[in-house]
Scaffold this active site. Structure first.
Site, PDB file in Angstrom:
ATOM      1  N   HIS A  17      62.878  92.009 118.903  1.00  0.00           N
ATOM      2  CA  HIS A  17      64.219  91.569 118.439  1.00  0.00           C
ATOM      3  C   HIS A  17      64.205  91.535 116.909  1.00  0.00           C
ATOM      4  O   HIS A  17      63.624  90.634 116.311  1.00  0.00           O
ATOM      5  CB  HIS A  17      64.543  90.170 118.985  1.00  0.00           C
ATOM      6  CG  HIS A  17      65.926  89.713 118.643  1.00  0.00           C
ATOM      7  ND1 HIS A  17      66.758  89.127 119.572  1.00  0.00           N
ATOM      8  CD2 HIS A  17      66.647  89.744 117.487  1.00  0.00           C
ATOM      9  CE1 HIS A  17      67.919  88.824 118.998  1.00  0.00           C
ATOM     10  NE2 HIS A  17      67.866  89.180 117.718  1.00  0.00           N
ATOM     11  N   HIS A  19      66.519  92.506 113.138  1.00  0.00           N
ATOM     12  CA  HIS A  19      67.686  92.970 112.382  1.00  0.00           C
ATOM     13  C   HIS A  19      67.184  93.688 111.134  1.00  0.00           C
ATOM     14  O   HIS A  19      66.472  93.092 110.324  1.00  0.00           O
ATOM     15  CB  HIS A  19      68.572  91.789 111.968  1.00  0.00           C
ATOM     16  CG  HIS A  19      69.140  91.062 113.147  1.00  0.00           C
ATOM     17  ND1 HIS A  19      70.348  91.394 113.713  1.00  0.00           N
ATOM     18  CD2 HIS A  19      68.636  90.046 113.895  1.00  0.00           C
ATOM     19  CE1 HIS A  19      70.577  90.598 114.756  1.00  0.00           C
ATOM     20  NE2 HIS A  19      69.554  89.773 114.883  1.00  0.00           N
ATOM     21  N   LYS A 102      73.184  95.188 123.839  1.00  0.00           N
ATOM     22  CA  LYS A 102      73.153  93.802 123.359  1.00  0.00           C
ATOM     23  C   LYS A 102      74.501  93.134 123.554  1.00  0.00           C
ATOM     24  O   LYS A 102      75.522  93.666 123.112  1.00  0.00           O
ATOM     25  CB  LYS A 102      72.772  93.791 121.868  1.00  0.00           C
ATOM     26  CG  LYS A 102      72.772  92.410 121.213  1.00  0.00           C
ATOM     27  CD  LYS A 102      71.582  91.563 121.637  1.00  0.00           C
ATOM     28  CE  LYS A 102      71.702  90.111 121.197  1.00  0.00           C
ATOM     29  NZ  LYS A 102      71.275  89.888 119.829  1.00  0.00           N
ATOM     30  N   HIS A 139      72.623  87.316 123.611  1.00  0.00           N
ATOM     31  CA  HIS A 139      72.694  86.143 122.742  1.00  0.00           C
ATOM     32  C   HIS A 139      73.374  85.069 123.584  1.00  0.00           C
ATOM     33  O   HIS A 139      74.598  85.086 123.753  1.00  0.00           O
ATOM     34  CB  HIS A 139      73.482  86.434 121.455  1.00  0.00           C
ATOM     35  CG  HIS A 139      73.495  85.252 120.545  1.00  0.00           C
ATOM     36  ND1 HIS A 139      72.894  85.257 119.306  1.00  0.00           N
ATOM     37  CD2 HIS A 139      74.000  84.004 120.715  1.00  0.00           C
ATOM     38  CE1 HIS A 139      73.037  84.052 118.758  1.00  0.00           C
ATOM     39  NE2 HIS A 139      73.705  83.282 119.583  1.00  0.00           N
ATOM     40  N   HIS A 177      65.929  84.973 121.794  1.00  0.00           N
ATOM     41  CA  HIS A 177      65.648  83.797 120.946  1.00  0.00           C
ATOM     42  C   HIS A 177      65.919  82.468 121.643  1.00  0.00           C
ATOM     43  O   HIS A 177      66.759  81.682 121.207  1.00  0.00           O
ATOM     44  CB  HIS A 177      66.389  83.878 119.607  1.00  0.00           C
ATOM     45  CG  HIS A 177      67.831  84.325 119.668  1.00  0.00           C
ATOM     46  ND1 HIS A 177      68.753  83.759 120.512  1.00  0.00           N
ATOM     47  CD2 HIS A 177      68.493  85.287 118.993  1.00  0.00           C
ATOM     48  CE1 HIS A 177      69.919  84.357 120.341  1.00  0.00           C
ATOM     49  NE2 HIS A 177      69.791  85.284 119.426  1.00  0.00           N
ATOM     50  N   ASP A 250      63.631  87.980 115.642  1.00  0.00           N
ATOM     51  CA  ASP A 250      65.013  87.769 115.178  1.00  0.00           C
ATOM     52  C   ASP A 250      65.045  87.677 113.655  1.00  0.00           C
ATOM     53  O   ASP A 250      65.911  87.005 113.093  1.00  0.00           O
ATOM     54  CB  ASP A 250      65.650  86.528 115.809  1.00  0.00           C
ATOM     55  CG  ASP A 250      67.171  86.551 115.706  1.00  0.00           C
ATOM     56  OD1 ASP A 250      67.739  87.619 115.412  1.00  0.00           O
ATOM     57  OD2 ASP A 250      67.795  85.493 115.896  1.00  0.00           O
TER      58      ASP A 250
HETATM   59  O1  DOR Z   1      70.746  83.502 113.052  1.00  0.00           O
HETATM   60  C1  DOR Z   1      71.080  84.594 113.483  1.00  0.00           C
HETATM   61  N1  DOR Z   1      71.273  85.657 112.661  1.00  0.00           N
HETATM   62  N2  DOR Z   1      71.259  84.742 114.798  1.00  0.00           N
HETATM   63  C2  DOR Z   1      71.752  85.867 115.334  1.00  0.00           C
HETATM   64  O2  DOR Z   1      71.901  85.917 116.530  1.00  0.00           O
HETATM   65  C3  DOR Z   1      72.117  87.010 114.484  1.00  0.00           C
HETATM   66  C4  DOR Z   1      71.443  86.967 113.188  1.00  0.00           C
HETATM   67  C5  DOR Z   1      72.015  87.895 112.129  1.00  0.00           C
HETATM   68  O3  DOR Z   1      72.401  89.025 112.461  1.00  0.00           O
HETATM   69  O4  DOR Z   1      72.055  87.499 110.970  1.00  0.00           O
HETATM   70 ZN    ZN Z   2      69.251  88.477 116.414  1.00  0.00          ZN
HETATM   71 ZN    ZN Z   3      71.340  86.388 118.560  1.00  0.00          ZN
END
Ligand code: DOR
Ligand code: ZN
Ligand code: ZN
Length: 348
Positions: A17, A19, A102, A139, A177, A250
């Site tokens: 997971h 980003h 997702k 999520h 998460h 995450d």
């Molecule tokens: O804290 C978070 N940030 N939770 C998420 O689910 C997405 C993520 C983000 O993309 O910044």
């Molecule tokens: Zn995430």
């Molecule tokens: Zn998330």
């Protein structure tokens, strides 16, 4: 009593997971992930969101270009929304580059894209995903503002996840998460089709750390950190050896100026210290011997992908997390635990 180990070698882990964003941020953050992880499940919440296999393909090319000569396999995902074209499911499976879809409930306040307004409306998509054995990543929080923010994961499980797994018993589902005892119990009790990712922050910190001597924007992520009893439940699950629980950082980069402001973004950037943070959590639970399963085996086994063959080595060699990571021209990201000392260090 065994002496404390000074080094720890495990098969190379993957991040289930992650980003990565795009542009300058992608260029700045990707090397931290590729240094440690062979593969990562890349979240699709860009502007605009990645909703088609064609968009995932071109995003994948940008990631591979940014990775340059470093060996790294991005595992792409599609962003589910009310307009999602069910035909993308079959294309995704056939593409061999898209590994999951997702689901963000509409109103999850991370990027402002319109997520799913009513889960039931997506049932035709889940039908196709079940048929083609494409995992659904969730999520798992309600966005109903009448529900207390600390109860939103439990409420989502009751309202949406229980019915979902009952109606689609063949669908692989990852509860992303996890942050509560309720989520741990749900995943443990569900079939082997249901698993969960666990972040380092939800294993290491409880909600007190949001207010430690003042407001701490870099500890703010969603799902928000919970009470100590929930942290302990998540820590116990992740370190238990149960293959339903695996590593998903995450890691969510946001520019410093967008975190340290009156209405700061949710997300902790952990890519640069992730494996050291997990090692610390596992050591805290007297379970360093379970780290390899969690970090390197359970994820590929669940996704039906081969385990990595090479290894990484961690040493007990304290280091200090940098206070900032530069991004592009004059911007920066403040990493999670910036300025703190960590006991374990990833060796080259
Ligand atoms: O804290 C978070 N940030 N939770 C998420 O689910 C997405 C993520 C983000 O993309 O910044
Ligand atoms: Zn995430
Ligand atoms: Zn998330």
């Amino acid at each position: 009593m065994n002496p404390m180990p000074e080094t720890l070698t495990i098969k190379r882990p993957d991040d289930w997971h992650l980003h990565l964003r795009d542009g300058d941020v992608l260029l700045a953050v990707l090397p931290y992930t590729t240094r440690c992880f062979a593969r990562a499940v890349v979240m699709p919440n860009l502007h605009p969101a990645i909703t088609t296999v064609a968009a995932a393909q071109s995003y994948r090319e940008r990631i591979c270009a940014a990775a340059g000569t470093r060996r790294f396999t991005p595992l792409m995902t599609l962003y589910l929304n009310d307009q999602f074209d069910v035909a993308q499911v079959k294309l995704a499976k056939a593409s061999r580059i898209v590994h999951a879809v997702k689901l963000y409930p509409k109103g999850i306040a991370t990027a402002g894209q319109p997520g799913v307004s009513a889960i039931e409306r997506c049932y035709p998509v889940f039908d196709a995903m079940q048929e083609h054995d494409l995992p659904l990543l969730v999520h798992a929080e309600v966005t109903d503002v009448s529900v207390d923010i600390f109860d939103r994961e439990g409420a989502f499980i009751d309202r949406s996840l229980e019915p979902l797994v009952r109606n689609f018993p063949g669908l692989r589902v990852v509860v992303e998460h996890i942050s509560t005892l309720e989520a741990v119990r749900f995943v443990e009790a569900a079939s082997s089709k249901v698993a969960a990712t666990v972040t380092p922050q939800h294993m290491l910190l409880n909600r007190n750390s949001l207010f430690e001597g003042g407001l701490r924007p870099h500890h703010y992520c969603i799902p928000v950190l919970k009470r100590e009893e929930h942290r302990l439940a998540v820590l116990a699950a992740a370190t238990s050896g149960n293959p339903k629980f695996f590593l998903g950082t995450d890691s969510a980069p946001h520019l410093k100026r967008l975190k340290e402001t009156a209405c700061g973004c949710a997300g902790a950037f952990t890519a640069n210290s992730a494996i050291a943070l997990y090692a610390q959590a596992f050591e805290q639970a007297n379970a360093l011997h379970q780290l390899e399963g969690f970090a390197s085996f359970h994820g590929p086994d669940f996704y039906g992908l081969p385990r990595n063959e090479d290894s990484i080595t961690l040493a007990r060699k304290p280091w200090t997390v940098p206070v900032e990571i530069p991004v592009g021209q004059g911007e920066s990201i403040v990493p999670f635990r910036a300025g703190h000392e960590l006991a374990w260090q990833l060796m080259e």
